[in-house]
Write an enzyme that holds these catalytic residues in place. Structure first.
Site, mmCIF file in Angstrom:
data_model
loop_
_atom_site.group_PDB
_atom_site.id
_atom_site.type_symbol
_atom_site.label_atom_id
_atom_site.label_comp_id
_atom_site.label_asym_id
_atom_site.label_seq_id
_atom_site.Cartn_x
_atom_site.Cartn_y
_atom_site.Cartn_z
ATOM 1 N N TRP A 52 0.732 -1.370 0.829
ATOM 2 C CA TRP A 52 0.034 -0.046 0.144
ATOM 3 C C TRP A 52 0.750 1.224 -0.373
ATOM 4 C CZ3 TRP A 52 -0.610 -4.580 3.215
ATOM 5 C CH2 TRP A 52 -1.643 -5.094 2.933
ATOM 6 N N ASP A 53 2.278 0.785 -0.636
ATOM 7 C CA ASP A 53 3.031 2.236 -0.375
ATOM 8 C C ASP A 53 2.775 2.921 1.482
ATOM 9 O OD1 ASP A 53 5.067 4.014 -0.740
ATOM 10 O OD2 ASP A 53 3.778 5.259 -2.261
#
Lengths: 128, 734
Positions: B394-395
């Site tokens: 998800w960064d």
């Protein structure tokens, strides 16, 4: 004869313009609202979209009932908005602000619409 | 049914405008990005990576480094073996002088707390601009705006020191803003990665050069084009005894790369004589991007000390001739913090390369990504790891700098602790000696196994349940927003068209997924401020979901996504934070804000930015409210000029002063704000010449307290870019 009013006075122009705006608002509400319903989302939009579109069309036909239908839709919208977000200002804003501004415009048009409808039905009666 | 036909789009837009003119109240506008393609994207069966077509052939990850990548042509010499640092004398950040702000976060504990108390809530009405200093770095004609200086000056004695967005260093008179010296880094535009930023310089006192001689006191920086540079604090001339004519080439051993792929934007900490470097690797480019290696260099000489290279865990020397540091490993770009007493550096890590696909990561990478890693500064050996997200796709790389504190337990004992804010809005408090949680952390079930074949998600994720959450409950359809029922409905549709099962909704290919919290936080690089005396922690944070979708390789090719080191790469063809090729994996990634792309307004209801005060003695929220007004934002990118505090996205940290004030800019209203720390009431603000996406600082000079903020703006936040450092002081003090 055409079902729609042929505006000759500023008031009639205003009513027709308002009706067009209301139809333009109602159509995407109904269209996207239907998709939302099919995706399992709220049913409010498709119902209100159809009602608002019908209201606009009726107003364009010079019918007081169109204005009444629009005002009723806004009334329902207020109730629905309170139900969905309570008394939260930011939450109420997109739901009721624009429609209520339009409702004021519709209210202002109502007397002219009444006169137009009366005149229209009188003329229809005379022709009959 | 879908809103794909151009006619309907026009209708929608028109209707939104009509409805919107009635109710155009403000909104945080977010920047443009490619939109996820939506349904029907899974045209290529996923699973095996398809070999790229000729048009998209990036160089082999094992190709030798081209000459221009070593920006200053610094001769490297043979690979060095591990060694130990020259012993260090006490540095100014260990016990900052009362009047000074000698480090990025002021002190060795990254508190962002100043004991200055001349400016108080009662006299702050007299706070006026004292001077503006121009760094000279902003976009030139024809250059795409990639600027966001993010700079916090430091002040030691008679000097205010800072760097420009393109790594010039300068000393300024603290009272007048007059430039004393200016070091030209001669950095090229091509070397700018995602953002031209330089968060701060580092003040270093030499242990070998005697007082009074050149380079006894030095100013150190790490640059966008991967150099360490040390100059003398008095004259700004390079320290010849450091590296090669004052510079160290950090691209040594990195292997194949192009300018702008690898960069330094954070001040490197100096711990027991070792400069520790991390580096930002451009997100979303290719699985085998350059290494995320963490390295130590001697602060006196620039000599290589050690490397911590995730996939070569026990080799701490430089790679042999013709080899390179292990590629694609988690990169760390946040400001680190050292611990001289324990001999550790705390490294907030990010993700392995190809952020949104984890099937090709090694177990070693999976152990240390999106984590705090404590590394022994003598050997480069990690001593402990605490992971904030397992198998992150998800960064949720950590952007914040850890803050150190002494935590008093209920039994009265004191634990040397570390506060680790995260993009998730989960704030972890850990024992610095062991990495064990000081406040309870629960492993809670998370959506698993996910929707990408062969890439399973972790069945649990860690939650810091002992700390207040810097975030809100999962999004509901009713949380969608807009100016009118139409754009609100459009957002409700976007919400329903996406996958969403709350936090950690796994990436999907067949349709977009909602990522909430988004990759801008929660807490990002602004980090937090902490007052040790009162135990009050101040955090400003974001509430900005993302709308993402994995795309098949075929679709990615069609979208023109390719890594930055592909010979066919054109700037704008794929960005670090937007769509990315993720070459060498089966998928590309399209990332966009969760917004109405017609009006440019976020789809979720406000606030989009908050500020919170937490009592660390009780871990209770003292106050919390939206941060940032609607004045400079609005639908279609138009400013509303409304002084409504709506809460805008914000980047840049807070500062606490003993005068009972908090200074924070950060917001997209281009203002600097001051709050009374006890009530949370905004007691002062000023409109800056540009966006205040930086952390302010404060210092006293000749009896007068100053507050400085870099109004450098931020290209991604769409705030005006300037080269102005704005400095304030009370106008009734001489």
């Amino acid at each position: 004869m055409s079902a729609f009013i042929k505006p000759q006075t500023p008031a009639a122009w205003a009513i027709l313009g308002l009706a067009v705006v209301i139809v333009l608002l109602g159509l995407p509400l109904a269209y996207m609202g239907a998709e939302l319903m099919f995706l399992g989302g709220s049913w409010y939009y498709v119902i209100i979209g159809i009602a608002v579109t019908a209201a606009g069309v009726l107003m364009a036909m010079g019918r007081t009932m169109g204005a009444m239908l629009y005002l009723a839709a806004v009334g329902v919208t207020w109730l629905w908005a309170f139900w969905e977000v309570g008394f939260d200002g930011w939450g109420l804003l997109p739901r009721v602000f624009g429609p209520s501004i339009l409702a004021i415009a519709v209210l202002l048009c109502l007397p002219a619409l009444r006169r137009m409808e009366n005149a229209h039905s009188t003329s229809v009666r005379e022709v009959a | 049914m879908s809103a794909k036909s151009p006619m309907l789009r026009t209708l929608l837009l028109g209707a939104t405008i009509i409805a919107g003119t009635a109710g155009s109240v403000a909104l945080a506008q977010v920047p443009p990005a490619d939109q996820p393609p939506g349904n029907g994207n899974a045209t290529v069966s996923p699973g095996t990576p398809t070999p790229p077509s000729d048009a998209f052939s990036a160089p082999s990850p094992n190709a030798p480094q081209s000459p221009g990548v070593n920006a200053a042509n610094i001769p490297d010499g043979p690979p060095a073996d591990p060694s130990e640092a020259t012993p260090m004398v006490d540095q100014v950040t260990a016990n900052p002088a009362h009047d000074d702000w000698p480090g990025y976060a002021r002190d060795d504990r990254a508190t962002r707390f100043s004991p200055l108390d001349q400016i108080t809530p009662s006299n702050i009405g007299h706070l006026k601009r004292a001077f503006i200093y121009h760094t000279g770095s902003k976009p030139g004609p024809g250059q795409t705006n990639k600027w966001a200086a993010e700079t916090t000056p430091i002040k030691v004695g008679d000097g205010l020191y800072m760097c420009s967005a393109l790594n010039d260093m300068m000393r300024i008179d603290p009272a007048t803003g007059k430039e004393i010296w200016h070091f030209h880094a001669n950095e090229k535009y091509e070397s700018i990665p995602y953002t031209a930023a330089c968060k701060a310089v580092v003040y270093y006192t030499s242990s070998t050069v005697p007082e009074g001689e050149h380079c006894h006191h030095r100013i150190l920086e790490a640059t966008l084009d991967e150099r360490l540079i040390e100059v003398d604090s008095e004259d700004g001339k390079v320290c010849e005894g450091f590296g090669w004519h004052g510079m160290v080439n950090l691209m040594k051993g990195m292997g194949e790369s192009v300018p702008g792929f690898v960069a330094e934007t954070a001040p490197p900490p100096i711990v027991n004589g070792a400069i520790i470097t991390n580096q930002e690797i451009l997100d979303g480019q290719r699985r085998w991007a350059p290494s995320g290696v963490i390295r130590g260099y001697d602060a006196e000489t620039g000599r290589f000390l050690w490397a911590w290279d995730v996939n070569r865990p026990h080799e701490h020397g430089e790679p042999k001739e013709g080899e390179h540091y292990s590629r694609g490993t988690p990169n760390s770009w946040a400001a680190m913090i050292g611990d001289n007493a324990l001999g550790l550096v705390y490294v907030p890590t990010g993700n392995s390369a190809a952020d949104y696909y984890s099937a090709m990561r090694s177990p070693e990478e999976n152990r240390v990504s999106s984590a705090v890693v404590a590394i022994d500064v003598k050997t480069g050996e990690p001593r402990w790891v605490f992971q904030t997200v397992h198998k992150d796709v998800w960064d949720y790389d950590i952007g914040s700098q850890p803050t150190l504190m002494d935590f008093t337990k209920p039994d009265g004992s004191t634990v040397p602790a570390l506060i680790m804010p995260t993009k998730r809005g989960q704030t972890f408090v850990l024992d610095r000696r062991t990495g064990d949680p000081v406040l309870p952390v629960e492993e809670r079930p998370a959506p698993s196994p996910g929707m990408v074949p062969g890439d399973t998600r972790s069945p649990t994720q860690p939650w810091s349940v002992g700390m207040p959450r810097l975030g809100f409950a999962p999004l509901k359809e009713a949380d969608m927003w807009g100016m009118s029922p139409i754009d609100q409905l459009y957002c409700r549709l976007k919400y329903r068209r996406a996958h969403y099962v709350g936090e950690f909704t796994p990436p999907s290919i067949d349709k977009p997924w909602l990522e909430y919290p988004g990759y801008n936080g929660g807490s990002d690089w602004g980090s937090v401020a902490y007052d040790e005396k009162t135990g009050i922690l101040i955090a400003n944070w974001n509430n900005t979901p993302m709308y993402d979708q994995l795309v098949s390789r075929k679709k990615a090719d069609k979208l023109g996504l390719m890594p930055v080191d592909d010979p066919n790469f054109k700037p704008g063809g794929g960005g670090a934070e937007g769509a990315g090729a993720m070459a060498e994996t089966p998928y590309g990634i399209v990332v966009s804000p969760f917004w109405d792309e017609y009006t440019g307004m976020m789809c979720n209801r406000p606030p989009y930015g908050m500020i919170t005060a937490i009592d660390m003695h009780t871990q209770k929220v003292l106050w919390q409210h939206p941060l940032g007004s609607a004045r400079a934002n609005g639908p279609f990118g138009l400013p509303t000029h409304l002084p409504l505090t709506i809460g805008t996205p914000n980047n840049g940290g807070p500062v606490i002063t003993a005068g009972g004030l908090i200074f924070v800019a950060a917001t997209t209203d281009n203002m600097i704000h001051a709050f009374d720390i006890h009530t949370g009431k905004e007691v002062w603000n000023d409109v800056l010449p540009g966006g205040g996406q930086a952390t302010p600082m404060t210092y006293e000079y000749k009896g007068k307290q100053y507050v400085a903020i870099m109004a450098g703006g931020h290209h991604f936040m769409m705030t005006p870019v300037t080269d102005d450092l704005v400095v304030y002081a009370l106008d009734n003090v001489n």
